[in-house]
Write an enzyme that holds these catalytic residues in place. Structure first.
Site, PDB file in Angstrom:
ATOM      1  CE1 TYR A  53      37.121 112.286  52.241  1.00 34.79           C
ATOM      2  CE2 TYR A  53      35.238 113.417  53.185  1.00 34.79           C
ATOM      3  CZ  TYR A  53      35.814 112.267  52.696  1.00 34.79           C
ATOM      4  OH  TYR A  53      35.082 111.110  52.641  1.00 34.79           O
ATOM      5  N   PRO A 212      25.936 107.409  46.915  1.00 35.02           N
ATOM      6  CG  PRO A 212      24.345 108.933  47.673  1.00 35.02           C
ATOM      7  CD  PRO A 212      25.790 108.543  47.847  1.00 35.02           C
ATOM      8  N   GLY A 216      27.766 110.300  40.477  1.00 32.80           N
ATOM      9  CA  GLY A 216      26.894 111.059  39.567  1.00 32.80           C
ATOM     10  C   GLY A 216      26.246 110.226  38.491  1.00 32.80           C
ATOM     11  N   GLY A 219      22.526 109.891  38.708  1.00 36.76           N
ATOM     12  CA  GLY A 219      21.814 111.170  38.785  1.00 36.76           C
ATOM     13  C   GLY A 219      21.447 111.706  37.418  1.00 36.76           C
TER      14      GLY A 219
END
Length: 324
Positions: A53, A212, A216, A219
């Protein structure tokens, strides 16, 4: 915070896991520190990262940021259940990737150095390596456990049959085996319900649901695109999915508006209600994103709402062979 057990272990983790993919890339170092402090203050004790990362700047950057945060003291390291990952390429050299015994052990030492800690709680294989046998993988992981460098072993992006194969080989070695599987699981992508979740439940492996919001998209993605405020929704898997799922996302945003739910909160709350899911890996860029995830823990979803969500995003259980 109501803590849960990670798979069949006695380890207590929060049902929200702080994902750190944005740290050092979309989120500044100071913002990352604030997010980790805020998460810990709210009782989120489960943090997830990976050794590569931060690759947009340099591989290992995110682990370095977490390590510097641990170094601030105040019991930060002791309070956190830390997960990191190994497998992705860390350089152009052929043995600096994959799940060979050499790379697993060397990568763990490198992660410990960057994280400024003596141990990793859940050391996860980021992907399966078709060239690595389970005998080689378990020999490496067992050595790291014996040395006190890791506590548990997890997987990520594995198939259901890989989980079964790994557990059977672990049993043959009298080894605890896998305690978690982290997979892409959300309303848009319910594929884990076919084999990954059933296999994990059968072997008492905790499922960690990542992405989840599907990058985006869940969302309030359509609204943000229309407003010109989209960040992640305008790229990656969200943009790919929106080409074929636009009508579904529109129906979802309409349902959220009618029922009085924030789309991001509802998407995460739905996962928290799913059988077999131990924790939702939420990857906030901002404090508002973290607040939404925490609020999702408090949402109660009735059967009528769940049925409406199933109509928009049908479950894949009907595609399991036994259901034919």
């Amino acid at each position: 915070m109501d803590y849960v057990r990670l798979g069949r272990t006695a380890l207590s983790v929060s049902p929200l896991c702080l994902g750190t993919l944005n740290f050092g890339v979309r989120t500044s170092v100071d913002e990352a520190y604030d997010l980790m402090d805020a998460a810990l203050s709210q009782g989120i004790n489960f943090f997830d990262t990976a050794n590569h990362y931060g690759w947009q700047v340099h591989r290992g950057l995110t682990e370095e940021i977490i390590g510097d945060w641990f170094a601030k003291g105040g019991g930060r390291r002791e309070k956190v259940v830390l997960g990191s990952k190994v497998c992705n390429s860390m350089s152009d050299w052929p043995n600096d990737r994959g799940l060979s015994m050499r790379h697993i052990i060397a990568a763990c030492d490198d992660s410990l150095r960057r994280l400024r800690t003596d141990w990793i709680d859940v050391y996860q294989m980021h992907h399966a390596d078709p060239h690595a046998s389970w005998e080689e993988v378990w020999q490496a992981m067992e050595l790291l456990v014996q040395q006190g460098k890791i506590r548990y072993v997890g997987s990520s992006n594995f198939t259901g049959w890989s989980l079964a194969a790994g557990q059977e080989r672990a049993r043959a070695r009298n080894n605890l085996g896998l305690v978690s599987e982290q997979c892409l699981y959300n309303l848009v992508n319910r594929q884990p319900e076919l084999e990954i979740v059933p296999a994990a439940q059968a072997y008492q492996i905790g499922v960690l649901a990542c992405s989840p919001l599907h990058g985006g998209l869940l969302g309030g993605g359509l609204r943000k695109l229309a407003d010109g405020t989209a960040v992640k929704t305008a790229q990656g898997r969200a943009m790919v999915a929106i080409e074929t799922r636009r009508a579904d996302i529109a129906a979802y945003e309409s349902l959220c508006a009618r029922a009085g739910f924030d789309p991001a909160e509802l998407a995460q709350a739905w996962l928290l209600h799913r059988p077999g899911v131990t924790a939702v890996v939420t990857g906030p860029r901002t404090m508002a994103h973290l607040d939404a995830a925490i609020h999702a823990l408090k949402l109660e979803l009735d059967n009528d709402l769940l049925a409406e969500l199933d109509q928009i995003f049908p479950p894949m259980v009907s595609q399991i062979p036994q259901a034919w």
